[in-house]
Design a protein around this motif. Structure first.
Motif, PDB file in Angstrom:
ATOM      1  N   GLU A   1      -6.561   5.335   4.081  1.00  0.00           N
ATOM      2  CA  GLU A   1      -7.590   5.885   3.197  1.00  0.00           C
ATOM      3  C   GLU A   1      -8.730   4.904   2.937  1.00  0.00           C
ATOM      4  O   GLU A   1      -9.785   5.310   2.426  1.00  0.00           O
ATOM      5  N   SER A   2      -8.556   3.623   3.230  1.00  0.00           N
ATOM      6  CA  SER A   2      -9.619   2.657   2.943  1.00  0.00           C
ATOM      7  C   SER A   2     -10.212   2.109   4.238  1.00  0.00           C
ATOM      8  O   SER A   2      -9.531   1.994   5.259  1.00  0.00           O
ATOM      9  N   MET A   3     -11.486   1.747   4.191  1.00  0.00           N
ATOM     10  CA  MET A   3     -12.176   1.209   5.367  1.00  0.00           C
ATOM     11  C   MET A   3     -11.690  -0.204   5.672  1.00  0.00           C
ATOM     12  O   MET A   3     -11.386  -0.982   4.766  1.00  0.00           O
ATOM     13  N   LEU A   4     -11.657  -0.550   6.937  1.00  0.00           N
ATOM     14  CA  LEU A   4     -11.304  -1.890   7.411  1.00  0.00           C
ATOM     15  C   LEU A   4      -9.907  -2.331   6.979  1.00  0.00           C
ATOM     16  O   LEU A   4      -9.640  -3.537   6.851  1.00  0.00           O
ATOM     17  N   SER A   5      -9.012  -1.373   6.782  1.00  0.00           N
ATOM     18  CA  SER A   5      -7.671  -1.739   6.340  1.00  0.00           C
ATOM     19  C   SER A   5      -6.905  -2.496   7.420  1.00  0.00           C
ATOM     20  O   SER A   5      -6.092  -3.372   7.109  1.00  0.00           O
ATOM     21  N   GLY A   6      -7.154  -2.173   8.697  1.00  0.00           N
ATOM     22  CA  GLY A   6      -6.502  -2.920   9.761  1.00  0.00           C
ATOM     23  C   GLY A   6      -6.967  -4.369   9.788  1.00  0.00           C
ATOM     24  O   GLY A   6      -6.177  -5.293   9.996  1.00  0.00           O
ATOM     25  N   ARG A   7      -8.254  -4.570   9.575  1.00  0.00           N
ATOM     26  CA  ARG A   7      -8.801  -5.929   9.516  1.00  0.00           C
ATOM     27  C   ARG A   7      -8.186  -6.708   8.354  1.00  0.00           C
ATOM     28  O   ARG A   7      -7.847  -7.877   8.492  1.00  0.00           O
ATOM     29  N   TRP A   8      -8.020  -6.039   7.223  1.00  0.00           N
ATOM     30  CA  TRP A   8      -7.418  -6.670   6.057  1.00  0.00           C
ATOM     31  C   TRP A   8      -5.948  -6.986   6.311  1.00  0.00           C
ATOM     32  O   TRP A   8      -5.459  -8.067   5.965  1.00  0.00           O
ATOM     33  N   ALA A   9      -5.225  -6.078   6.932  1.00  0.00           N
ATOM     34  CA  ALA A   9      -3.814  -6.320   7.251  1.00  0.00           C
ATOM     35  C   ALA A   9      -3.676  -7.534   8.169  1.00  0.00           C
ATOM     36  O   ALA A   9      -2.800  -8.388   7.973  1.00  0.00           O
TER      37      ALA A   9
END
Length: 260
Positions: free
Chosen positions: A52-60
């Protein structure tokens, strides 16, 4: 400490590999998906970026990399280090979009301002030189899980222990997190010991729910995962389980650690 670690992953049906939003990291010498364990300390991290949030893969990816690179810092310190580095990561992303001729659109700006979210599971395994036993310490925010199998028996499930505990709103680590007590409210910790022959599985929620569901049906799900020899067989198994309705259609990540 001797053994090996292997990572397997696959994106949800209908998504591309580039849209995979889970992440994993293993602090040992090796390639992208296989590592040899020879040191007295091993760090492993798994994260699940919230769709549901943008750039969540980058954050992970930032969360798991920060934990593995931090050497001795525990989850709390790693989270706040990753939070402090997020503005630079966001700036790099924005610059990259501009360089690629795809600047941030007006309708994307609110999503970027809201920040990214992810679950996080970390584990540290330790032993004295030459020992074939050791200790482990795991910390988690959300529903990514660790399982320990010893002597053909499931001896630890963390942080969730039953398939009914999985829901649609797990606790998440947010890029805008500022208060330690907010993180501590959702952070779980568990410690234990391991011995030669033990196997640990660290996985994101869809696989964790499948694992516990199978175990509750008197099956031995670790045998299924143990017998998948490579990434192709893992992807085929994921496809079959999704088709059968036993595995949710979600990004999946599995890191297996086996001690000799």
């Amino acid at each position: 400490m001797r053994g090996n670690a292997v990572a397997r992953w696959w994106q949800k049906d209908g998504s591309t590999e580039g849209e995979y939003e889970d992440a994993y990291a293993v602090g040992a010498p090796g390639r992208d998906d296989t590592w040899q364990l020879t040191d007295g300390r091993l760090r492993v991290a798994v994260a699940d970026g919230a769709t549901e949030s943008m750039l969540s893969g980058r954050w992970a990816r930032s969360l798991v990399r920060t934990y593995v690179d931090a050497q001795r810092m525990q989850l709390r310190g790693c989270v706040f280090r990753a939070v402090s580095g997020w503005p630079q990561s966001l700036q790099d992303y924005t610059h990259g979009r501009e360089q690629a001729g795809r600047p941030i659109s007006w309708y994307e700006e609110p999503g970027l301002e809201r920040g990214a979210h992810a679950t996080l599971l970390v584990a540290e395994f330790c032993s004295e030189p030459g020992d074939r036993t050791g200790t482990w310490l795991a910390e988690a925010v959300g529903d990514s899980c660790l399982f320990q199998v010893s002597g053909g028996v499931l001896t630890a499930a963390f942080p969730l222990t039953a398939s009914v505990e999985f829901g649609s709103s797990p606790a998440l680590v947010h890029t805008g997190l500022r208060k330690r007590r907010v993180l501590d409210r959702h952070r779980s910790t568990r410690a234990g010991t391991w011995t030669s022959g033990d196997t640990f599985f660290l996985c994101t929620d869809a696989l964790a729910e499948w694992f516990l569901s199978q175990h509750e049906s008197a099956a031995a799900p670790w045998l299924t995962w143990r017998d998948l020899p490579g990434p192709a067989e893992f992807r085929d198994w994921v496809a079959d389980e999704r088709q059968a309705g036993r595995l949710k259609n979600d990004d999946v990540t599995l890191v297996t650690v086996v001690f000799d």
